[in-house]
Enzyme design. Structure first.
Site, PDB file in Angstrom:
ATOM      1  N   SER A   1      -3.016  -0.651  -3.456  1.00  0.00           N
ATOM      2  CA  SER A   1      -3.033   0.057  -2.182  1.00  0.00           C
ATOM      3  C   SER A   1      -4.443   0.604  -1.889  1.00  0.00           C
ATOM      4  CB  SER A   1      -1.957   1.145  -2.220  1.00  0.00           C
ATOM      5  OG  SER A   1      -1.763   1.700  -0.971  1.00  0.00           O
TER       6      SER A   1
ATOM      7  N   ASP B   1       6.498  -4.661   3.588  1.00  0.00           N
ATOM      8  CA  ASP B   1       5.602  -3.508   3.452  1.00  0.00           C
ATOM      9  C   ASP B   1       5.448  -2.834   4.814  1.00  0.00           C
ATOM     10  OD1 ASP B   1       3.516  -1.727   2.987  1.00  0.00           O
ATOM     11  OD2 ASP B   1       2.516  -3.077   1.588  1.00  0.00           O
TER      12      ASP B   1
ATOM     13  N   HIS C   1       6.080  -1.752  -0.147  1.00  0.00           N
ATOM     14  CA  HIS C   1       4.745  -1.345  -0.615  1.00  0.00           C
ATOM     15  C   HIS C   1       4.710  -1.227  -2.143  1.00  0.00           C
ATOM     16  CE1 HIS C   1       0.755  -0.070   0.411  1.00  0.00           C
ATOM     17  NE2 HIS C   1       0.869   1.030  -0.315  1.00  0.00           N
TER      18      HIS C   1
HETATM   19  C1  MLT Z   1      -5.296   3.126   2.631  1.00  0.00           C
HETATM   20  O1  MLT Z   1      -5.382   4.186   3.217  1.00  0.00           O
HETATM   21  O2  MLT Z   1      -6.143   2.713   1.802  1.00  0.00           O
HETATM   22  C2  MLT Z   1      -4.095   2.303   2.939  1.00  0.00           C
HETATM   23  O3  MLT Z   1      -3.511   2.711   4.111  1.00  0.00           O
HETATM   24  C3  MLT Z   1      -3.116   2.321   1.826  1.00  0.00           C
HETATM   25  C4  MLT Z   1      -2.704   3.716   1.479  1.00  0.00           C
HETATM   26  O4  MLT Z   1      -3.366   4.322   0.670  1.00  0.00           O
HETATM   27  O5  MLT Z   1      -1.705   4.198   2.008  1.00  0.00           O
END
Ligand code: MLT
Length: 203
Positions: free
Chosen positions: A106, A156, A187
């Site tokens: 992520s 996701d 996710h």
């Molecule tokens: C981010 O902010 O890097 C992406 O949206 C993934 C997350 O951290 O939720």
């Protein structure tokens, strides 16, 4: 590590030449991905920094303005900081950068992608789990010889599939050998995909 570490981190020595750079998601920390790293490679050394940015107390690797909307100035600076930390860690802990594999989840996957695009000499291999395009590069870096595994979730709710596909396209156009797979998942990661990641890593 001899030089001053710029990131709070864990370093776990290994029995092989490979080191996994573990980059957690929003709200994670330097301990979170150690079990995943061990599962992916029981013999590798593990380097796991904590994201230096706090979003209401939740660590991240760079600031965002809203979900999926990144603070590009901050991203640029934090990308350099993390790349410099990795270079210093390779010297301090004496590991071979050519054997380093980034494993990002992520937000951690997004900064790993940003390092690939902004500091292309630092990572030769990266596993990007639930990643999106960190920024659209004005010029493509030269990523020939770089291997990248990208895994998305079809359900996701945070990262649309097209965004992950666009990242795969950018990295491929830059010359990287990209494997992009999409799973019946959200996710969160699934065991089934981790089995495939392991296989890819061992290839
Ligand atoms: C981010 O902010 O890097 C992406 O949206 C993934 C997350 O951290 O939720």
């Amino acid at each position: 590590m001899k030089s001053e570490p710029t990131f709070i981190h864990q370093f776990v020595p290994g029995d092989s030449e490979r080191t996994l750079l573990l980059l957690h998601g929003t709200g994670g920390n330097e301990h979170d991905l150690l079990p995943l790293g061990r599962e992916l490679d029981p013999a590798a050394a593990l380097l796991s920094p904590r994201g230096p940015v706090s979003e209401n107390g939740h660590p991240r690797f760079f600031r965002r303005l809203a979900e999926g909307v990144f603070d590009l100035e901050d991203l640029k600076r934090r990308t350099d900081d993390l790349a410099d930390f990795v270079l210093a860690a390779a010297q301090g802990y004496q590991f071979d950068l050519a054997k380093l594999v980034a494993v990002g989840y992520s937000n951690g996957a997004n900064i790993a992608a940003s390092i690939l695009l902004q500091r292309p000499k630092v990572l030769r291999s990266a596993i990007l789990l639930r990643a999106m395009v960190p920024f659209e590069p004005e010029e493509l870096p030269d990523l020939h010889g770089v291997r990248v595994w990208i895994a998305g979730g079809n359900e996701d709710m945070i990262i649309p599939r097209e965004n992950t596909e666009r990242l795969a396209e950018i990295l491929s156009s830059a010359g990287a050998e990209v494997t992009a797979r999409f799973f019946e998942a959200g996710h969160g990661l699934t065991n089934a995909e981790l089995v495939l990641v392991k296989r890819w890593l061992d290839r």
